[in-house]
Design an enzyme around this catalytic site. Structure first.
Site, PDB file in Angstrom:
ATOM      1  N   CYS A  74       0.632  -1.340  -0.087  1.00  0.00           N
ATOM      2  CA  CYS A  74      -0.068  -0.073  -0.116  1.00  0.00           C
ATOM      3  C   CYS A  74       0.941   1.197  -0.082  1.00  0.00           C
ATOM      4  CB  CYS A  74      -0.862  -0.036   1.299  1.00  0.00           C
ATOM      5  SG  CYS A  74      -2.027   1.598   1.433  1.00  0.00           S
ATOM      6  N   CYS A 187      -0.918   3.188  -6.784  1.00  0.00           N
ATOM      7  CA  CYS A 187      -1.858   2.861  -5.644  1.00  0.00           C
ATOM      8  C   CYS A 187      -1.950   1.273  -6.145  1.00  0.00           C
ATOM      9  CB  CYS A 187      -3.213   3.476  -5.440  1.00  0.00           C
ATOM     10  SG  CYS A 187      -4.372   2.803  -4.739  1.00  0.00           S
TER      11      CYS A 187
HETATM   12  N1  DGL Z   1      -3.895   0.487  -1.926  1.00  0.00           N
HETATM   13  C1  DGL Z   1      -3.502   1.524  -1.453  1.00  0.00           C
HETATM   14  C2  DGL Z   1      -2.412   2.377  -2.093  1.00  0.00           C
HETATM   15  O1  DGL Z   1      -1.542   1.560  -2.687  1.00  0.00           O
HETATM   16  C3  DGL Z   1      -4.539   2.491  -1.022  1.00  0.00           C
HETATM   17  C4  DGL Z   1      -5.830   2.878  -1.469  1.00  0.00           C
HETATM   18  C5  DGL Z   1      -6.826   3.652  -0.086  1.00  0.00           C
HETATM   19  O2  DGL Z   1      -7.192   3.022   0.924  1.00  0.00           O
HETATM   20  O3  DGL Z   1      -7.028   4.631  -0.372  1.00  0.00           O
HETATM   21  O4  DGL Z   1      -1.991   3.490  -1.797  1.00  0.00           O
END
Ligand code: DGL
Length: 260
Positions: A74, A187
């Protein structure tokens, strides 16, 4: 000496499964415990302190389970928490950041026009400002938050192509896409949209993500510590989530086996 301990992988929700499923391919002997925090997603619109607190409680749990390393699958949680997590735990903590370097390197010295698609929090934080400072002298970089792309994955609407394409047009129609060399999927949720981005973007525009680079780095760190699983081990993945609903369970399973 090889280590058969599992690797903890977490994300705000289902996005990090795009990293975990690639780990199954690249590190097939490893046992992976995935934790998606879908009950608290999205992280991208929270404050850094909120995300830090959630990240600490997830890593605490992983440590209790005896993991040999943690992958923060993340970009948002990495921005908010990686430094504090590293200072607090003595196992390797592998973070992620938008693969801007990879995108700029594709230009082989020619100035690049790059859009970085990520969450609001990632784009606002210090870590990204440092990246921008490194690469914006020679390249033109646009930052594009796309919060609805996180929601669509969490709501299980990734197959609703009309909704997805409308959302992509909403975020990207303002750009002169013919002049964009690369779009960075900054993301982990966005990696599931690769085929949709391919439809949206001119053929010459690269679509770049940091998943393989992160796994490569994890492998190097484990190899250096002599902690890769040995080649006789049977790798596995266990998908867990803070949202215990059947809907999330099914969605996580289907994203894990999704090929694109
Ligand atoms: N999947 C996450 C990232 O790589 C974040 C998504 C979220 O919860 O806003 O930043």
């Amino acid at each position: 000496m090889a280590s058969s301990a599992p690797i903890g992988v977490f994300d705000s929700g289902l996005g990090g499964i795009s990293v975990a499923r690639q780990m199954r391919v690249d590190l097939p002997y490893e046992r992976i415990i995935y934790f998606g925090d879908s009950a608290n997603a999205p992280y991208g619109i929270k404050t850094p302190d909120e995300v830090k607190k959630l990240s600490f409680s997830i890593v605490d749990n992983f440590v209790k389970l005896g993991v040999k390393a943690v992958v923060i699958a993340c970009n948002t949680a990495t921005s908010a928490a990686v430094n504090d997590l590293r200072a607090h735990y003595d196992i390797p903590i592998i973070g992620m950041e938008p693969a801007l370097k990879l995108a700029c390197d594709l230009g082989k010295g020619e100035p690049q026009h790059v859009i970085v698609a990520a969450t609001e929090l990632t784009l606002r934080e210090r870590k990204f400002a440092d990246l921008l400072q490194r690469f914006s002298q020679n390249n033109t970089i646009f930052s594009q938050p796309c919060p609805d792309l996180v929601r669509i994955v969490e709501q299980g609407e990734l197959n609703n192509s009309e909704k997805v394409m409308d959302t992509l047009h909403k975020y990207f129609d303002a750009y002169d896409l013919d002049n964009i060399d690369s779009v960075v999927l900054g993301c982990t949720h966005f990696v599931f949209y690769r085929d949709y981005f391919r439809k949206l973007l001119p053929e010459r525009t690269n679509i770049v993500d940091g998943n393989e680079g992160t796994i490569h780095h994890l492998r190097e760190v484990l190899a250096e510590r002599g902690e890769l699983a040995d080649a006789f081990s049977e790798g596995s993945i266990t998908l867990t989530n803070s949202d215990k609903s059947e809907r999330i369970y099914q969605l996580a399973q289907s994203l894990c086996t999704k090929t694109d």
